[in-house]
Structures are given as structure tokens and as C-alpha cells.
Scaffold this motif. Structure first.
Motif, PDB file in Angstrom:
ATOM      1  N   UNK A  83      16.169 -13.610  -5.517  1.00  0.00           N
ATOM      2  CA  UNK A  83      17.566 -13.988  -5.474  1.00  0.00           C
ATOM      3  C   UNK A  83      18.227 -13.539  -6.783  1.00  0.00           C
ATOM      4  N   UNK A  84      19.429 -13.011  -6.719  1.00  0.00           N
ATOM      5  CA  UNK A  84      20.158 -12.595  -7.922  1.00  0.00           C
ATOM      6  C   UNK A  84      21.511 -13.266  -7.933  1.00  0.00           C
ATOM      7  N   UNK A  85      21.795 -13.995  -8.992  1.00  0.00           N
ATOM      8  CA  UNK A  85      23.136 -14.539  -9.137  1.00  0.00           C
ATOM      9  C   UNK A  85      24.069 -13.392  -9.559  1.00  0.00           C
ATOM     10  N   UNK A  86      25.368 -13.678  -9.572  1.00  0.00           N
ATOM     11  CA  UNK A  86      26.290 -12.638 -10.040  1.00  0.00           C
ATOM     12  C   UNK A  86      25.987 -12.251 -11.484  1.00  0.00           C
ATOM     13  N   UNK A  87      25.592 -13.238 -12.322  1.00  0.00           N
ATOM     14  CA  UNK A  87      25.266 -12.918 -13.721  1.00  0.00           C
ATOM     15  C   UNK A  87      24.029 -12.018 -13.765  1.00  0.00           C
ATOM     16  N   UNK A  88      23.049 -12.336 -12.936  1.00  0.00           N
ATOM     17  CA  UNK A  88      21.829 -11.503 -12.922  1.00  0.00           C
ATOM     18  C   UNK A  88      22.105 -10.119 -12.333  1.00  0.00           C
ATOM     19  N   UNK A  89      22.949 -10.092 -11.328  1.00  0.00           N
ATOM     20  CA  UNK A  89      23.310  -8.787 -10.754  1.00  0.00           C
ATOM     21  C   UNK A  89      24.008  -7.933 -11.823  1.00  0.00           C
ATOM     22  N   UNK A  90      24.893  -8.572 -12.576  1.00  0.00           N
ATOM     23  CA  UNK A  90      25.606  -7.871 -13.637  1.00  0.00           C
ATOM     24  C   UNK A  90      24.613  -7.278 -14.640  1.00  0.00           C
ATOM     25  N   UNK A  91      23.622  -8.079 -15.006  1.00  0.00           N
ATOM     26  CA  UNK A  91      22.607  -7.618 -15.972  1.00  0.00           C
ATOM     27  C   UNK A  91      21.833  -6.428 -15.407  1.00  0.00           C
ATOM     28  N   UNK A  92      21.365  -6.587 -14.144  1.00  0.00           N
ATOM     29  CA  UNK A  92      20.570  -5.515 -13.524  1.00  0.00           C
ATOM     30  C   UNK A  92      21.379  -4.217 -13.403  1.00  0.00           C
ATOM     31  N   UNK A  93      22.633  -4.365 -13.027  1.00  0.00           N
ATOM     32  CA  UNK A  93      23.459  -3.171 -12.828  1.00  0.00           C
ATOM     33  C   UNK A  93      23.729  -2.485 -14.170  1.00  0.00           C
ATOM     34  N   UNK A  94      23.918  -3.290 -15.229  1.00  0.00           N
ATOM     35  CA  UNK A  94      24.115  -2.686 -16.553  1.00  0.00           C
ATOM     36  C   UNK A  94      22.864  -1.936 -17.004  1.00  0.00           C
ATOM     37  N   UNK A  95      21.711  -2.545 -16.785  1.00  0.00           N
ATOM     38  CA  UNK A  95      20.467  -1.878 -17.174  1.00  0.00           C
ATOM     39  C   UNK A  95      20.287  -0.592 -16.378  1.00  0.00           C
ATOM     40  N   UNK A  96      20.551  -0.691 -15.103  1.00  0.00           N
ATOM     41  CA  UNK A  96      20.397   0.476 -14.234  1.00  0.00           C
ATOM     42  C   UNK A  96      21.386   1.576 -14.647  1.00  0.00           C
ATOM     43  N   UNK A  97      22.627   1.179 -14.936  1.00  0.00           N
ATOM     44  CA  UNK A  97      23.637   2.166 -15.352  1.00  0.00           C
ATOM     45  C   UNK A  97      23.210   2.829 -16.662  1.00  0.00           C
ATOM     46  N   UNK A  98      22.582   2.042 -17.552  1.00  0.00           N
ATOM     47  CA  UNK A  98      22.117   2.611 -18.824  1.00  0.00           C
ATOM     48  C   UNK A  98      21.008   3.636 -18.569  1.00  0.00           C
TER      49      UNK A  98
END
Ligand code: AMP
Length: 633
Positions: A83-98
Motif C-alpha cells: 500500500x502507498x499513501x500519497x506521501x509515499x507515492x510522492x517519495x517513490x515518484x521522486x526517487x524514480x524521477x531522479x
């Protein structure tokens, strides 16, 4: 307001109507002009506005619902549940974008995503959007040749894949198909990023080209990647779909129009609450490789701030209650599926529909192919919720015909996907003259331009193909859907199949030309005709008729069987299992016109036991007799 009034306003005053809808999303700079239609049939919505799909799907929700689930990922194949909260999704997407930025991805560059249904696939799509890069998701069921065609058209700087997917308990390798596609491609991506799920022990990385996602993700633990603001009409993604030629068409989508169209659809079509999304969950049983997955697994529900269910697995594994268990566990409010999937469930014990508490569910939406009345009745009676058939295409990105529970819920009429959606000025016109058809008269479903926000802006790299394939059939630049339709006396629409050589098998759109080209790749085949025929489960399935170069190879039943197996294997190898013909027949000649054009419609009619229609142009009557005998009519 009634459905009809809402629709009328959108047609009479598109600028006013869509100008209001624009407020449903965040803009960095508000649009200077709502519609620019100075270069028909091209149109630009929300000109001068700058926005970003990832910002609207993720960042803008952080203030109000950082701790609410954004993604519930479940795989009944591997047993994973995350499960990913919006905060966790934000973190994952930032890492992925990096990670993507590190590998050279920037604004305007293309990234091919060839992934099974894993949460990382969604992170990658959103990361591309964040960077202003153009993703091109290729359905994981497509084989190497199909992937190579799409690589060569998009010319990506990066390809992202997993080692493997899982289907029916068996690993389905992805990475080795990527290696084969890259070998075939003329414009291979310099880098390949692999999300290793540990499903393929034999997978090998190519030094210098292949990168491991988990390693790089570790390097960018706390990365913050700023959103790249894009003008509303810049491209967000390409999604290939089958047309009437062997070359797939790259449907190009914009940013602002798509975001507004999806945000509005969540409210008016999917009836998803008050527009703030809390406590709402959407479960769309499609795949990210299809348009339904783009719009209603990823962008639509997230833009609306809902929880989206990302599910890897079949509807009947571990048992036929799996979907309803998911609805119960995650309090799903809106579901979206396809007729074929429901027909699969219909073969199972109906008690599965009653086993779980699905009281959270408000609607089940269905699209992708015609929904037959018995299936529609079976599922609506079994679930006790409204089942809403709605009609759309990869090209439109959202529904063209639908009911609007968010405005006025008109009664469901079995077999009909309802009425034109707001924004779509739809006509049913005569195939030859373009004149309007009367009630209950069959014609081609056409849209009076400009197309509303969210629809394709062009065919990737080929404006002429965009104009010719969609706006070339009728005068006044009407958009042709290539579907037969009729409108009954009460205004309900009915879809009656494709007007072109495209078939729809289990909701997957396939070009008969693509399959013919794949069969022709077998060295023993001389000529081939592929048609779609009605199938109880899948709606339609492809079947093929072939002539061979050396008739001694098919002199007896064993030889014919061997040849048929080889040819079908060729299609699976080049295009993927979804495109495999269900039957192949060998004949001495194919029915053609005197000018050499294949009479596909007559072949199809014979194969389905219907009248062949006008045969005045048929060159050799024996050829048609042979088809008739082959299919046992
Ligand atoms: P795709 O672009 O793969 O989504 O396929 C679009 C085509 O699927 C349409 O042109 C129709 O032929 C068919 N289709 C989609 N939704 C429906 C529906 N609700 N009823 C009948 N046909 C549909």
C-alpha cells in the motif's frame, strides 16, 4: 440539470463549458485562451496554460491527504500486497524521477515502458510526467517484433522493463523479449532500466546498457525532483493502437486537455464523490498497456485524489471471488471492467458474486467491446449495482458515449452504451454521403470537430496520417470513429461493430493486416486473409485463410496441421499470444475483386454463416466456394 442540458451547453458554448472545467486541476500558469481552432482539424485546448500530470496526480494532494492510500498494489500471482499513501507515492515518484534523470531522461524525450502490472510501472509513468518526458507504454503481452516497431517509431532514450511478469502462476519473461526487440530495432534506446522482481533466474544484464532499478533507487533515497511545467498542448504520452495498415498508430496525448478531461470524467461519469476523493477507491481491471489503464488505473483516479487498485492477476485465480474480495477489503466505490472478463466470470459459480460484502460499490462500468444483453443482465442482477456500458477508443482517452451518474442517471438500456458524453458532438452518418441517418438507421459514428479535451492531438510524427485516417472520410472534417452505430428513437446509441479491418478480441484491438503480415513471415505462405469472427467468450477472434507456396506440404491432414501450428507460432513470436489466429484454413486461392483487392467482408460473412453481400466485383467464384467449404457452410 439533465444529461441532455449538460451536453447541450458543452456543445453550444465549449469555451465557457471547458473554461469552467479547467478549474478542476492545478495550473502553474492559467490558460490564456480556452480553445484555438484556427487550424482544423487540429485544435488546442487551454492554450498558454502550464501544468503537469504528475503534480496533479500526486503533489497537489499532499496538503490534504498525505496519509491516505493512493495505490493499493496486489498480485494474486506472487502474493504481494503493498500500500502507498500519497506521501509515499510522492517519495517513490521522486526517487524514480531522479533515476530517470540520471539516465538522461529530459523534457520531450521518449521513454518506452514495457512492464507487467507492478506499482513501479505506475511510478515510472508518473516520473516521466514529472520530468516532462513522453512515455510510451507497450502492453506486456506484445512480443518482440511489436515492441521493436514501437521503439523505432518513438525513438526512446530509455526503455524500462521488468525481468518478468506472471500469468496463471507461470513467469512470463519480459527482459529477453526486450533484448530481441532491441536487436531488431533500428533506433534502439541507449539505456535499459530493469525492475528485477526475481522471477527470472536466467536474466543477464548487458554491461554498459542495462541498469538495475533497485541499485539506482538506493542512490536517490532523498531526491527531490522539481516538476517540469509544460504548456497544455505539449505531449504527455504516446500509446500505439492498431489501424488498418500493419504499422501501429502512435496516439499522441496532450497534458492540460487530458488532465481536465479526466478530472471532469471522475466527477460526471464515474460519479466519484465530491471531487475531493477521500474514502473513494477505483478498481479498474485493465492493464497499464491499454488506454483504459492509462486513464483509469493511473491518471484519472489519482488526479481525483482517490485510491487506485493496481492488480496483477486473473479474475478467477486463486478463485472467482478475487475481485469481490478486493472490493470488500479496499472498499472500492467505482469499478471498471470489460465484457470478456465478465463473460469469464459468468462461466463460474454465481455464488462468488455474493460471498463478499461489496456494499461500498456504487457502479460497475464496462467498455472495450460490445456488452451483450445476457452478460449485462447476469452481472447487474448478481451484484445488485448499476452496470454502465460506455463506449470509447484509444484515440479519445475517455468516454464518447455513456450515462452520467454524476449529473443525471438515465435508465440503463441493455445493449446500449447510452448517450453522447458532454463535449462530443456525435452524429450517425451515411457511410457514403455523410448525411445524417434517421432513428434506428445504421451509419458511421462520427464526431463534429473540434474534438473535446483529452482526445488525441495527432499521430506521433505523422500529422498527415492523423488528418487522413480520422478526418478524411467525410466532408466538413468530421471525425470518423470507424464504428457502425445507430441511435434509437429515444436517443440511446448502439454500437454495431467496426467499419474497417480492425477486430476486437477480448477488448484488445488488433489490425487484421498486422496478423496477415506476421503469417506472411512464414516462408511457406504465399497469400493470406485474416478476418475477425464472432466468439461467445471473447467477442471476436481472428481466423486466417492461407495459400501456400508448396502444396505438397499440405497434402494430408498431418501436413496441414503441422503447417498451421508453425504459422500460428510465427504470429505468437512476432506479435504475441493475443494475436494468435484461432484457426487457419488452407485454400488454393483467396476471393478477390478483379482489381486484386481481398474481399475480406465476404470472407468474414461466410465464416460467420451470413450472406456474402454484393459479389459483382468477385474475380473467381471458385475461391469463395473454397472458403465456404473450408468453414463448413
Ligand atoms: P480501443 O481503442 O482498443 O479501446 O478500441 C476501441 C474500439 O473498441 C471502438 O472503436 C469499438 O469498436 C470498441 N468498443 C469500445 N467500447 C465499446 C462499447 N462500450 N461497446 C461497443 N464497442 C466498444
Amino acid at each position: 440539470m439533465t444529461h441532455a442540458e449538460f451536453h447541450r451547453r458543452s456543445i453550444d458554448d465549449p469555451q465557457g463549458f471547458w473554461g469552467e472545467q479547467a478549474a478542476l486541476i492545478d495550473w502553474q500558469t492559467p490558460p490564456a485562451q480556452i480553445l484555438d481552432y484556427s487550424n482544423p482539424p487540429f485544435r488546442k485546448w487551454f492554450v498558454g496554460g502550464t501544468t503537469n500530470l504528475c503534480h496533479n496526480a500526486v503533489d497537489r494532494h499532499l496538503a490534504a491527504r498525505a496519509d491516505q492510500a493512493a495505490i493499493q498494489y496486489l498480485s494474486s500471482e506472487t502474493g504481494e500486497a503493498r500500500s502507498y499513501t500519497y506521501a509515499e507515492l510522492h517519495r517513490e515518484v521522486n526517487r524514480c524521477a531522479a533515476v530517470l534523470r540520471h539516465l538522461g531522461v529530459k523534457k520531450g524525450e521518449r521513454v518506452v515502458i514495457y512492464m507487467p502490472m507492478v506499482a513501479e510501472a505506475v511510478f515510472c509513468m508518473l516520473a516521466c510526467a514529472r520530468l516532462g518526458a513522453v512515455h510510451s507504454v507497450v502492453f506486456g503481452g506484445f512480443a518482440a517484433h511489436n515492441l521493436a516497431l514501437r521503439i523505432d517509431d518513438a525513438k526512446p532514450c530509455l526503455l524500462i522493463c521488468a525481468d518478468a511478469g506472471m500469468r496463471g502462476g507461470k513467469p512470463v519473461p519480459y527482459k529477453h523479449l526486450v533484448d530481441a526487440a532491441i536487436k531488431e530495432a533500428k533506433f534502439p534506446p541507449p539505456k535499459v532500466l530493469i525492475v528485477d522482481r526475481g522471477l527470472d533466474a536466467d536474466m543477464r544484464l548487458v554491461p554498459g546498457r542495462d541498469e538495475d532499478y533497485w541499485d539506482l533507487r538506493d542512490d536517490f533515497r532523498d531526491a527531490e525532483v522539481p516538476v517540469t511545467w509544460l504548456e497544455a498542448n505539449e505531449p504527455s504520452y504516446i500509446l500505439y493502437t492498431s489501424g488498418t495498415t500493419g504499422k501501429p498508430k502512435g496516439v499522441q496525448r496532450d497534458v492540460g486537455g487530458y488532465a481536465v478531461a479526466l478530472a471532469a470524467s471522475m466527477k460526471y461519469i464515474y460519479g466519484a464523490g465530491d471531487g475531493k476523493g477521500a474514502g473513494e477507491a477505483m478498481f479498474t481491471t485493465s492493464d497499464i498497456g491499454w488506454v483504459v489503464g492509462h486513464s483509469y488505473i493511473v491518471y484519472g483516479p489519482l488526479i481525483h485524489g482517490m485510491t487506485t487498485i493496481v492488480y496483477e492477476g486473473l479474475p478467477i485465480k486463486p478463485d472467482a471471488g478475487i475481485w469481490w474480495r478486493i472490493v470488500q477489503e479496499h472498499k472500492v466505490t467505482t469499478m471498471f471492467s470489460s465484457p470478456t472478463a465478465i463473460r469469464v466470470l459468468k462461466k463460474q459459480d454465481p455464488e462468488w458474486l455474493k460471498k463478499y460484502d461489496i456494499s461500498s460499490l456504487r457502479y460497475l462500468f464496462i467498455a472495450g467491446e460490445p456488452l451483450d444483453e445476457p452478460t449485462s443482465r447476469w452481472i447487474s442482477d448478481g451484484l445488485g449495482v448499476p452496470v454502465i456500458d460506455h463506449y470509447w477508443q484509444t484515440e479519445t482517452g475517455w468516454a464518447m458515449l455513456t450515462l452520467l451518474p454524476g449529473i443525471e442517471m438515465k435508465p440503463v438500456r441493455f445493449g446500449s452504451p447510452g448517450f453522447p458524453a458532454y463535449g462530443f458532438n456525435i452524429r450517425v452518418v451515411n457511410e457514403l454521403t455523410g448525411a445524417d441517418c434517421g432513428p434506428n438507421e445504421k451509419g458511421v459514428l462520427a464526431v463534429v470537430p473540434p474534438l473535446p479535451p483529452g482526445c488525441l492531438t495527432t499521430v506521433w510524427g505523422d500529422d498527415d496520417r492523423f488528418v487522413n485516417s480520422y478526418f478524411g472520410q467525410f466532408k466538413d472534417l468530421l471525425y470518423s470513429s470507424s464504428d457502425w452505430a445507430l441511435r434509437d428513437a429515444d436517443g440511446y446509441f448502439f454500437i454495431l461493430g467496426r467499419t474497417d479491418d480492425v477486430i476486437n478480441t477480448a477488448g484488445h484491438r488488433l489490425g487484421t493486416r498486422e496478423i496477415e503480415e506476421a503469417l506472411q513471415a512464414h516462408p511457406g505462405i504465399a497469400e493470406v486473409a485474416v478476418v475477425g469472427v464472432a466468439d461467445e467468450l471473447k467477442g471476436q477472434v481472428p481466423i486466417g485463410f492461407c495459400t501456400v507456396k508448396d502444396v505438397s506440404r499440405i497434402a494430408d491432414a498431418a501436413g496441414r496441421e503441422q503447417m498451421a501450428q508453425e504459422c500460428i507460432a510465427k504470429v505468437a513470436e512476432l506479435l504475441g499470444a493475443v494475436a494468435k489466429p484461432h484457426r487457419l484454413y488452407f485454400v488454393n486461392s483467396l476471393p478477390k475483386t478483379r482489381s486484386g483487392k481481398l474481399l475480406r467482408r465476404s470472407i468474414q460473412a461466410l465464416a460467420e454463416g451470413r450472406e456474402t453481400g454484393d459479389l459483382s466485383t468477385l474475380d473467381d467464384p471458385n475461391s469463395l466456394e473454397e472458403i465456404r467449404k473450408a468453414v463448413g457452410r
